[in-house]
Design an enzyme around this catalytic site. Structure first.
Site, short mmCIF file in Angstrom:
data_model
loop_
_atom_site.label_atom_id
_atom_site.label_comp_id
_atom_site.label_asym_id
_atom_site.label_seq_id
_atom_site.Cartn_x
_atom_site.Cartn_y
_atom_site.Cartn_z
N ARG A 6 9.31 -8.04 24.44
CA ARG A 6 8.87 -8.75 23.21
C ARG A 6 7.96 -9.68 23.62
O ARG A 6 7.80 -10.23 24.67
CB ARG A 6 10.06 -9.04 22.51
CG ARG A 6 10.93 -8.19 21.97
CD ARG A 6 10.66 -7.65 20.62
NE ARG A 6 9.74 -8.51 19.63
CZ ARG A 6 10.28 -9.15 18.90
NH1 ARG A 6 11.42 -9.12 18.50
NH2 ARG A 6 9.40 -9.76 18.06
N ARG A 62 -6.57 -1.62 23.87
CA ARG A 62 -7.53 -0.47 23.95
C ARG A 62 -8.79 -1.04 24.86
O ARG A 62 -8.94 -0.38 25.70
CB ARG A 62 -8.23 0.25 22.60
CG ARG A 62 -7.23 0.81 21.83
CD ARG A 62 -7.10 2.40 22.18
NE ARG A 62 -5.96 3.14 21.54
CZ ARG A 62 -5.00 3.65 22.05
NH1 ARG A 62 -4.52 3.45 23.26
NH2 ARG A 62 -4.24 4.18 21.19
N CYS A 73 0.18 -0.38 14.50
CA CYS A 73 0.31 -1.47 13.99
C CYS A 73 1.00 -1.44 12.79
O CYS A 73 0.58 -0.64 11.89
CB CYS A 73 -1.08 -2.30 13.87
SG CYS A 73 -2.29 -2.25 15.32
N GLU A 76 4.25 -7.17 9.14
CA GLU A 76 5.37 -7.73 9.15
C GLU A 76 6.04 -8.14 7.92
O GLU A 76 5.20 -8.28 6.95
CB GLU A 76 5.19 -9.41 9.94
CG GLU A 76 6.56 -9.87 10.63
CD GLU A 76 7.12 -9.30 11.86
OE1 GLU A 76 8.59 -9.14 11.62
OE2 GLU A 76 6.64 -8.80 12.43
N ARG A 88 3.01 -10.13 16.85
CA ARG A 88 4.08 -9.55 17.71
C ARG A 88 3.76 -8.58 18.38
O ARG A 88 3.29 -7.41 17.70
CB ARG A 88 5.50 -9.52 16.75
CG ARG A 88 5.74 -11.00 16.22
CD ARG A 88 6.91 -10.78 15.17
NE ARG A 88 7.45 -11.95 14.78
CZ ARG A 88 7.11 -12.77 13.68
NH1 ARG A 88 5.85 -12.27 12.91
NH2 ARG A 88 7.69 -13.71 13.15
N TYR A 106 6.04 -15.60 24.50
CA TYR A 106 5.86 -16.20 23.40
C TYR A 106 4.85 -17.38 23.48
O TYR A 106 5.03 -18.43 24.45
CB TYR A 106 7.12 -16.84 22.72
CG TYR A 106 8.01 -15.46 22.13
CD1 TYR A 106 8.00 -15.13 20.73
CD2 TYR A 106 8.67 -14.82 23.23
CE1 TYR A 106 8.65 -14.05 20.16
CE2 TYR A 106 9.44 -13.77 22.62
CZ TYR A 106 9.43 -13.30 21.34
OH TYR A 106 10.36 -12.04 20.95
N ARG A 114 11.41 -17.88 19.42
CA ARG A 114 12.18 -17.16 20.16
C ARG A 114 12.56 -18.45 21.36
O ARG A 114 12.04 -18.05 22.29
CB ARG A 114 12.06 -16.06 20.61
CG ARG A 114 12.34 -14.99 19.52
CD ARG A 114 13.74 -14.74 18.94
NE ARG A 114 14.70 -14.68 20.05
CZ ARG A 114 15.26 -13.52 20.34
NH1 ARG A 114 14.83 -12.47 20.05
NH2 ARG A 114 16.17 -13.47 21.17
#
Length: 119
Positions: A6, A62, A73, A76, A88, A106, A114
């Site tokens: 993540r 890419r 994609c 959110e 994210r 992050y 997080r």
């Protein structure tokens, strides 16, 4: 073994350059910290907060050589009070590294999302 990694980054603005440069920074950091190449990546799911519409984050991957990696994609969820301008990702990779050694990344303001796993 297959592992999920993540990561997130808060970008400066809703413009093409901010989305591409921020996503490039995020993907590059994940690849470097986990010692991966594009051949190790199975797929990547990108999300962007609803205020980011200027470019697809996958374009940055890419440009980094993810030509044969499935990328997608999504938007959110628009949660009131959520951190704005955030890209994210969740990458599925093949690696011999144990789960405890996977480095989730992050960056910038997204560190606040997080703090328990941010590197």
């Amino acid at each position: 073994m297959v592992r999920a990694i993540r990561g997130a980054i808060q970008v400066d603005a809703n413009d093409r350059d901010s989305v591409i440069s921020g996503t490039t920074e995020l993907v590059s950091a994940i690849m470097e910290r986990n010692r991966l190449t594009p051949d190790d990546v199975i797929s990547v799911l990108f999300t962007a907060t609803p205020d980011l519409t200027a470019e697809f984050p996958a374009l940055a991957a890419r440009k980094l050589g993810f030509h044969e990696v499935p990328l997608i994609c999504c938007s959110e969820i628009d949660v009131p009070g959520a951190l704005p301008h955030v890209v994210r990702l969740m990458a599925h990779v093949e690696t011999d590294r144990p789960r405890a050694e996977i480095q989730h990344v992050y960056l910038r303001g997204a560190v606040a999302l997080r703090q328990d796993i941010a590197q």
